[in-house]
Design an enzyme around this catalytic site. Structure first.
Site, PDB file in Angstrom:
ATOM      1  N   SER A  39       0.862  -1.190   0.000  1.00  0.00           N
ATOM      2  CA  SER A  39       0.000   0.000   0.000  1.00  0.00           C
ATOM      3  C   SER A  39       0.891   1.230   0.000  1.00  0.00           C
ATOM      4  CB  SER A  39      -0.873   0.025   1.258  1.00  0.00           C
ATOM      5  OG  SER A  39      -1.496   1.291   1.399  1.00  0.00           O
ATOM      6  N   TYR A  65      -0.814  -0.413  10.307  1.00  0.00           N
ATOM      7  CA  TYR A  65      -1.120  -0.830   8.938  1.00  0.00           C
ATOM      8  C   TYR A  65       0.025  -0.428   8.006  1.00  0.00           C
ATOM      9  CZ  TYR A  65      -3.452  -1.160   4.409  1.00  0.00           C
ATOM     10  OH  TYR A  65      -3.763  -1.471   3.108  1.00  0.00           O
TER      11      TYR A  65
HETATM   12  P1  NAP Z   1     -11.358  -6.406   1.247  1.00  0.00           P
HETATM   13  O1  NAP Z   1     -12.334  -6.048   0.188  1.00  0.00           O
HETATM   14  O2  NAP Z   1     -11.720  -6.189   2.686  1.00  0.00           O
HETATM   15  O3  NAP Z   1     -10.925  -7.930   1.028  1.00  0.00           O
HETATM   16  C1  NAP Z   1     -10.024  -8.539   1.907  1.00  0.00           C
HETATM   17  C2  NAP Z   1      -9.909 -10.006   1.530  1.00  0.00           C
HETATM   18  O4  NAP Z   1      -9.050 -10.638   2.489  1.00  0.00           O
HETATM   19  C3  NAP Z   1     -11.225 -10.715   1.577  1.00  0.00           C
HETATM   20  O5  NAP Z   1     -11.295 -11.693   0.563  1.00  0.00           O
HETATM   21  C4  NAP Z   1     -11.218 -11.390   2.949  1.00  0.00           C
HETATM   22  O6  NAP Z   1     -12.024 -12.545   2.862  1.00  0.00           O
HETATM   23  C5  NAP Z   1      -9.745 -11.718   3.104  1.00  0.00           C
HETATM   24  N1  NAP Z   1      -9.359 -11.832   4.491  1.00  0.00           N
HETATM   25  C6  NAP Z   1      -9.494 -10.910   5.478  1.00  0.00           C
HETATM   26  N2  NAP Z   1      -9.084 -11.407   6.647  1.00  0.00           N
HETATM   27  C7  NAP Z   1      -8.677 -12.675   6.397  1.00  0.00           C
HETATM   28  C8  NAP Z   1      -8.168 -13.720   7.193  1.00  0.00           C
HETATM   29  N3  NAP Z   1      -7.985 -13.563   8.528  1.00  0.00           N
HETATM   30  N4  NAP Z   1      -7.862 -14.904   6.617  1.00  0.00           N
HETATM   31  C9  NAP Z   1      -8.061 -15.091   5.295  1.00  0.00           C
HETATM   32  N5  NAP Z   1      -8.536 -14.145   4.484  1.00  0.00           N
HETATM   33  C10 NAP Z   1      -8.855 -12.952   5.029  1.00  0.00           C
HETATM   34  O7  NAP Z   1      -9.988  -5.636   1.040  1.00  0.00           O
HETATM   35  P2  NAP Z   1      -9.185  -5.197  -0.273  1.00  0.00           P
HETATM   36  O8  NAP Z   1      -9.255  -3.731  -0.344  1.00  0.00           O
HETATM   37  O9  NAP Z   1      -9.559  -6.016  -1.434  1.00  0.00           O
HETATM   38  O10 NAP Z   1      -7.719  -5.561   0.236  1.00  0.00           O
HETATM   39  C11 NAP Z   1      -6.879  -6.491  -0.428  1.00  0.00           C
HETATM   40  C12 NAP Z   1      -5.445  -6.074  -0.163  1.00  0.00           C
HETATM   41  O11 NAP Z   1      -5.228  -4.785  -0.725  1.00  0.00           O
HETATM   42  C13 NAP Z   1      -5.089  -5.953   1.322  1.00  0.00           C
HETATM   43  O12 NAP Z   1      -3.795  -6.480   1.535  1.00  0.00           O
HETATM   44  C14 NAP Z   1      -5.098  -4.455   1.555  1.00  0.00           C
HETATM   45  O13 NAP Z   1      -4.259  -4.066   2.620  1.00  0.00           O
HETATM   46  C15 NAP Z   1      -4.588  -3.952   0.220  1.00  0.00           C
HETATM   47  N6  NAP Z   1      -4.897  -2.550  -0.051  1.00  0.00           N
HETATM   48  C16 NAP Z   1      -6.194  -2.139  -0.130  1.00  0.00           C
HETATM   49  C17 NAP Z   1      -6.432  -0.787  -0.350  1.00  0.00           C
HETATM   50  C18 NAP Z   1      -7.836  -0.242  -0.452  1.00  0.00           C
HETATM   51  O14 NAP Z   1      -8.004   0.986  -0.362  1.00  0.00           O
HETATM   52  N7  NAP Z   1      -8.850  -1.088  -0.640  1.00  0.00           N
HETATM   53  C19 NAP Z   1      -5.379   0.122  -0.498  1.00  0.00           C
HETATM   54  C20 NAP Z   1      -4.087  -0.341  -0.410  1.00  0.00           C
HETATM   55  C21 NAP Z   1      -3.849  -1.680  -0.199  1.00  0.00           C
HETATM   56  P3  NAP Z   1     -12.850 -13.252   4.072  1.00  0.00           P
HETATM   57  O15 NAP Z   1     -13.496 -12.182   4.867  1.00  0.00           O
HETATM   58  O16 NAP Z   1     -13.785 -14.155   3.315  1.00  0.00           O
HETATM   59  O17 NAP Z   1     -11.804 -14.018   4.827  1.00  0.00           O
END
Ligand code: NAP
Length: 262
Positions: free
Chosen positions: A140, A153
């Site tokens: 990120s 984070y």
């Molecule tokens: P999201 O929509 O909340 O999805 C997170 C995913 O991770 C879901 O599939 C969730 O599935 C899974 N997950 C969460 N906790 C888990 C656990 N304990 N064990 C296994 N799986 C787990 O978030 P996202 O935005 O797509 O994030 C994906 C990545 O992108 C993350 O690493 C995040 O830090 C990074 N990121 C996101 C943003 C943003 O603004 N969205 C920005 C920068 C970086 P379940 O709940 O089914 O387990």
């Protein structure tokens, strides 16, 4: 890409991981989808099988639980068809450090760093032995910015960037590609999961746009892909400044400003 090797994606039940799953299935890959929510994984898997003909397995796992994590590690070690790991599962925490519980902080570190590095460690020796494959780690831009007030984070994401850069140096000569992807704010469930009102955030990126850009970087074999960064020269300048600092480190003696007056 037309080869039918398998891509394992963590956090594939929604958000960035689910879009990666869609894109890799359409590129002709088979998939292993990992997350906790079995129903959502099954719905996504069924859709992708039907729309793309891909073979899609699901592995239900809470990556903060050692037993679940070990099962995913074993799959990565033993399944030679898996040539790409998308280390995407992650979460964030709202509020200042002093309001975050110690358990919540430790849980975030377990998911965003421990699980990610254990999974990379499980697959890397096999890929290096085969002389091919890829590890993609989702970091990120927060990992570049202590000013954003998301200290834990951001620290986990700084870890992801450093690890990716180090692994890239180690594994590229062995034929294994390592990419760090650094999104900025992207419209997914990550915000509401952390009780952050998404409507208080301005200019969130569409998740499809983010993943498609990350895949442009993947196809170019970029080490670090920052889709929201408009002038790539600023990243190169930062990296050049960092290397310049390294060349000014001298191990034998302290800098003059730290010399104790005798
Ligand atoms: P999201 O929509 O909340 O999805 C997170 C995913 O991770 C879901 O599939 C969730 O599935 C899974 N997950 C969460 N906790 C888990 C656990 N304990 N064990 C296994 N799986 C787990 O978030 P996202 O935005 O797509 O994030 C994906 C990545 O992108 C993350 O690493 C995040 O830090 C990074 N990121 C996101 C943003 C943003 O603004 N969205 C920005 C920068 C970086 P379940 O709940 O089914 O387990």
């Amino acid at each position: 890409m037309t080869t039918r090797n398998t891509v394992l994606i963590t956090g594939a039940s929604t958000g960035i991981g689910a879009i990666y799953a869609d894109r890799f299935a359409r590129r002709g890959h088979d998939l292993v989808l990992v997350a906790r929510d079995k129903v959502r994984l099954e719905i996504l898997a069924a859709r992708l099988r039907e729309e793309t003909g891909a073979s899609v397995d699901i592995l239900t796992a809470d990556l903060t639980q050692p037993g679940d994590l070990a099962a995913v590690e074993a799959r990565l070690r033993e399944d030679a068809s898996i040539e790409t790991l998308i280390n995407n599962a992650g979460a964030t925490l709202s509020g200042p450090f002093i309001n975050q519980s110690t358990d919540a902080v430790a849980g975030l570190v377990a998911l965003n760093t421990t699980a990610l590095v254990r999974l990379a460690s499980a697959i890397a020796p096999r890929l290096a032995q085969a002389g091919k494959g890829a590890i993609v780690n989702i970091g990120s831009v927060v990992g570049l910015a202590p000013e954003f007030g998301m200290s834990v984070y951001g620290a986990t994401k700084a870890f992801v960037l450093f690890l990716s850069q180090g692994l890239s140096l180690e594994l590229t000569p062995k034929g294994v590609y390592v990419q760090a992807v650094l999104p900025a704010g992207t419209r997914t469930e990550i915000w509401e999961r952390a009780s952050i009102d998404v409507n208080t955030l301005s200019e969130l990126m569409d998740v499809n746009e983010l993943v498609d850009a990350a895949l442009v970087g993947f196809d170019r074999r970029e080490g670090v892909t920052i889709p929201p960064l408009h002038d790539a020269a600023t990243w190169e300048a930062l990296d050049t400044a960092r290397r310049g600092l390294l060349s000014d480190l001298r191990q034998a003696h302290v800098a003059d400003r730290y010399r104790v007056a005798s």
